[in-house]
Motif scaffolding. Structure first.
Motif, short mmCIF file in Angstrom:
data_model
loop_
_atom_site.label_atom_id
_atom_site.label_comp_id
_atom_site.label_asym_id
_atom_site.label_seq_id
_atom_site.Cartn_x
_atom_site.Cartn_y
_atom_site.Cartn_z
N UNK A 3 0.43 -1.05 -0.08
CA UNK A 3 0.00 -0.06 0.19
C UNK A 3 1.11 1.50 -0.24
N UNK A 4 2.43 1.27 0.88
CA UNK A 4 2.67 2.37 0.84
C UNK A 4 3.42 2.66 -0.28
N UNK A 5 3.93 2.09 -1.10
CA UNK A 5 4.38 1.61 -2.90
C UNK A 5 3.10 2.73 -3.39
N UNK A 6 1.93 2.01 -3.39
CA UNK A 6 0.87 2.53 -4.31
C UNK A 6 0.82 3.53 -3.94
N UNK A 7 0.88 4.29 -2.85
CA UNK A 7 0.50 5.51 -2.07
C UNK A 7 2.23 6.85 -2.95
N UNK A 8 3.34 6.03 -3.15
CA UNK A 8 4.19 6.70 -2.89
C UNK A 8 4.12 6.80 -4.85
N UNK A 9 3.94 6.14 -5.12
CA UNK A 9 3.39 6.25 -7.00
C UNK A 9 2.72 7.21 -7.35
N UNK A 10 1.35 7.21 -6.26
CA UNK A 10 0.43 7.98 -6.29
C UNK A 10 1.33 9.21 -6.59
N UNK A 11 1.40 10.01 -5.02
CA UNK A 11 1.59 11.16 -5.25
C UNK A 11 2.83 11.53 -5.55
N UNK A 12 3.98 10.98 -6.73
CA UNK A 12 4.98 11.39 -7.59
C UNK A 12 4.44 11.57 -9.01
N UNK A 13 3.42 11.04 -9.64
CA UNK A 13 2.82 10.85 -10.47
C UNK A 13 1.38 12.49 -10.33
N UNK A 14 1.25 12.47 -9.15
CA UNK A 14 0.94 13.91 -8.95
C UNK A 14 1.21 15.18 -9.58
N UNK A 15 2.66 15.17 -8.59
CA UNK A 15 3.77 16.02 -8.77
C UNK A 15 3.74 16.62 -10.44
N UNK A 16 4.31 15.91 -11.51
CA UNK A 16 4.51 15.78 -12.64
C UNK A 16 3.13 16.44 -13.44
N UNK A 17 3.13 17.47 -14.25
CA UNK A 17 2.80 18.17 -14.94
C UNK A 17 1.38 17.58 -15.70
N UNK A 18 0.98 18.15 -15.93
CA UNK A 18 0.11 16.96 -16.53
C UNK A 18 0.04 16.42 -18.10
N UNK A 19 0.42 17.47 -19.06
CA UNK A 19 1.30 17.29 -20.41
C UNK A 19 2.62 16.71 -20.16
N UNK A 20 3.34 15.77 -18.82
CA UNK A 20 4.57 15.55 -19.21
C UNK A 20 3.90 14.19 -18.94
N UNK A 21 3.18 14.13 -17.99
CA UNK A 21 3.30 12.30 -17.23
C UNK A 21 4.14 11.38 -18.26
N UNK A 22 3.09 11.16 -19.52
CA UNK A 22 3.55 10.37 -20.19
C UNK A 22 4.97 10.15 -20.96
N UNK A 23 5.95 11.18 -20.71
CA UNK A 23 6.86 11.15 -21.28
C UNK A 23 7.61 11.07 -20.20
N UNK A 24 7.65 10.85 -18.63
CA UNK A 24 8.25 10.48 -17.45
C UNK A 24 7.64 8.95 -17.88
N UNK A 25 6.51 8.65 -17.97
CA UNK A 25 6.09 7.18 -17.68
C UNK A 25 6.62 6.06 -18.65
N UNK A 26 7.20 7.44 -19.71
CA UNK A 26 7.36 6.30 -21.46
C UNK A 26 9.56 6.42 -20.64
#
Lengths: 342, 289
Positions: A3-26
């Motif tokens: 659960x803590x890993x899931x939450x951490x990933x969730x919060x990390x993605x939230x920090x990213x500007x929306x139009x950059x999320x795809x690029x970072x995940x790639x």
């Protein structure tokens, strides 16, 4: 998935500007291209992050992968962090061949021998930079993933850039692990700090154009353009003065763009000297001051002062020495007629 | 005048207050504070209905309190201070939770004789207005006072000249315990890359300098302030070759109080509260006249 890993990933993605999320995940490469296709990047970030966590669940993401995503974010947004520069000293032997695997093994070994609860992640970049992320715990607590320390090391140099977490007590252990892993004898903190990691590198790697450029003044042109009744001597004075200032600026700062620093701090422990006629303070002890200069681009800002007449040319060496002394924190004492900075 | 009741004036200390000058209030009656509170409360509720009050949660009930601050005045000629407080009690909460203070503003006159001497009857002089809290509440309270008492509020900016008076004066005050530095903040905003300079001096050294500059205790002249500032500029120039006098002084800060050119002050020491308020009252009156 934890659960803590899931939450951490969730919060990390939230920090990213929306139009950059795809690029970072790639860049991350943990989710397949097919999985990324299923994501709707046009919805609210809250929903995007939830969907990402779902996919990570499918792939059984662990803390290792989560930490890798955090490095990617912080590498791109490195300027959000404050970086300090450390210099390592060799014992004087020949330069050994750098073995990255050996480095990682020794680094992890040294830290883990003192502290079991840590998360250590490495990532190498094309410019020979090794990024290290360390999340610290205590003997009784799991590592705090939200306050990691970051280290950037260019193995061909003795310099290390550290963005310590708030938990400063781990710094000595971090430093020890670095010298052990890199086969150096000693490490010391330089008086150089900035948000701009690249500018710090520019300064210590001497990648900026150095001082003492020669400058040949262009022949004075356009005499005829001046108004007829202008005193030619005054015009000449102005021009000469402007050229002199320009030349002195070049000598102090060099021709090229300046490394980007945001501040410089001076602790002054010098005497107060005044015109005896003014009948003011004449103490035998120093006039203690702390001066701090701040600007989005400090060196360019200082460079612009002399042409505007807000400072005398040449500008004080206390300011122009910042890049070649590789420091922006100074303690200034009096020494006879000049200033020394220990 | 020296010792204001510490308890009554504690609310002033260690908060950042935004300053305004206020023209005299017409038809203000000290005895009607309860009525005014009711009227102001109704006004705020009405404005909320109109959807004009932002930042206020729909569930919040705004309570208004007006009180006199008998201690906050310089001489008998001054009007007593007037405190306005807006608190909220969430309607949703069933328990009798304490009211939460949302916003405070107070009117004050500290040795404001210059103004009150020349004003016809039926006018109440309280030239200085200090607020702490959301701008939207300040606007609400301000409009009601303007409508009700035909007065005019203006933000009180503090010029570099006045800031240098403040720093020179405050640097000279004696503080028993370890004081914070005497800090001057300068700004050069018009450069292509704006530059801010913070120049902080050890409080003992700043006081030592001021003590040799000030010739008559209890009296400060413009000349003395100029010399003090020139000394600081010269010391700076000796090291950095920069002419601080060409920069804009935007903020001064000492162990007594701090002040920002946008008209924001913070007072840290009750002992010197009357002195600071007197200076601010003077500035407010200059702006009105």
């Amino acid at each position: 998935m934890d659960e803590t890993v899931a939450e951490y990933i969730r919060r990390t993605v939230l920090k990213m500007p929306r139009d950059e999320i795809k690029m970072m995940l790639q860049k991350w490469g943990f989710l397949s291209e097919a999985q990324l296709q299923t994501l709707n990047f046009h919805q609210q970030k809250d929903n995007i992050s939830q969907e990402v966590v779902q996919l990570c669940e499918e792939n059984s993401a662990g803390i290792k992968q989560a930490a890798a995503l955090d490095i990617i974010y912080n590498h791109i947004y490195q300027n959000k962090r404050m970086w300090s520069v450390y210099q390592m000293k060799k014992s004087g032997e020949e330069e050994e061949y750098f073995d990255i695997a050996d480095f990682k093994k020794k680094f992890k070994g040294r830290i883990r021998s003192a502290l079991k609860n840590v998360t250590i992640t490495f990532k190498e970049y094309e410019d020979n930079a090794i990024w290290i992320r360390v999340a610290w715990g205590t003997p009784h607590k799991k590592p705090n993933q939200y306050k990691p320390s970051y280290v950037v090391y260019h193995s061909q140099t003795p310099y290390v850039f550290i963005s310590a977490s708030v938990l400063k007590s781990n710094l000595p252990l971090l430093c020890q692990a670095l010298i052990v892993a890199s086969n150096y004898r000693d490490i010391r903190e330089m008086e150089l700090r900035s948000h701009s990691l690249n500018s710090l590198k520019d300064i210590v790697f001497k990648r900026y154009s150095q001082n003492f450029q020669t400058y040949s003044p262009k022949p004075v042109q356009g005499w005829n353009v001046e108004p007829e009744n202008a005193d030619r001597r005054i015009v000449h004075e102005n021009r000469s003065a402007k050229e002199r200032i320009h030349r002195l600026n070049q000598e102090s700062f060099g021709c090229g763009p300046q490394p980007k620093l945001e501040f410089a701090q001076y602790r002054l422990d010098t005497m107060f000297k005044s015109d005896p006629k003014m009948d003011v303070l004449d103490k035998k002890e120093p006039f203690r001051c702390l001066v701090k200069f701040s600007s989005p681009h400090l060196l360019e800002s200082l460079k612009s002062l002399t042409p505007l007449g807000m400072a005398d040319a040449p500008l004080s060496p206390l300011l122009t020495c910042i890049t070649h002394k590789a420091r922006n924190y100074f303690k200034i004492r009096e020494k006879k007629e000049s200033f020394v900075s220990p | 005048q020296e010792n204001l009741d510490a308890q009554k004036t504690a609310f002033v200390l260690r908060k950042a207050w935004t300053l305004y000058s206020v023209t005299p209030l017409y038809g203000f009656r000290r005895g009607r504070l309860r009525d005014y509170a009711r009227l102001l409360s109704a006004f705020i509720a009405a404005e909320k209905q109109k959807g004009l009050a932002v930042e206020v949660g729909v569930e919040l009930d705004i309570k208004v309190a007006l009180s006199s601050l008998a201690d906050l005045r310089g001489s008998e000629l001054d009007q007593a201070g007037l405190l306005v407080q807006l608190s909220s009690r969430s309607r949703a909460s069933s328990r009798n939770s304490e009211d939460k203070l949302l916003w405070s503003g107070w009117f004050c006159s500290m040795f404001g004789d210059d103004l009150s001497e020349n004003v016809p009857e039926n006018f109440t002089c309280l030239p200085l207005f200090l607020t702490h809290g959301a701008e939207s509440y300040t606007a609400l309270v301000g409009s009601w006072f303007q409508k009700t008492f035909d007065c005019c509020f203006r933000r009180l900016a503090i010029s570099p000249l006045n800031l240098s008076w403040m720093v020179a004066m405050w640097a000279g005050y004696k503080l028993d315990r370890a004081a914070s530095a005497v800090e001057l903040v300068f700004s050069m905003p018009r450069l292509s890359h704006p530059l801010d300079i913070s120049y902080a001096i050890h409080p003992e050294d700043a006081k030592a300098l001021w003590d040799t500059v000030q010739k008559t205790p209890g009296e400060i002249t413009q000349g003395e302030v100029d010399i003090f500032m020139d000394c600081l500029y010269a010391h700076f120039h000796r090291h950095f070759k920069i002419h601080l006098s060409a920069a804009k002084l935007v903020k001064v800060s000492t162990g007594i109080a701090s002040a920002h050119c946008d008209g924001i002050v913070k007072i840290l020491h009750s002992q010197y509260l009357p002195g600071v308020l007197m200076l601010l009252t003077e500035l407010a009156i200059s702006q009105i006249q």
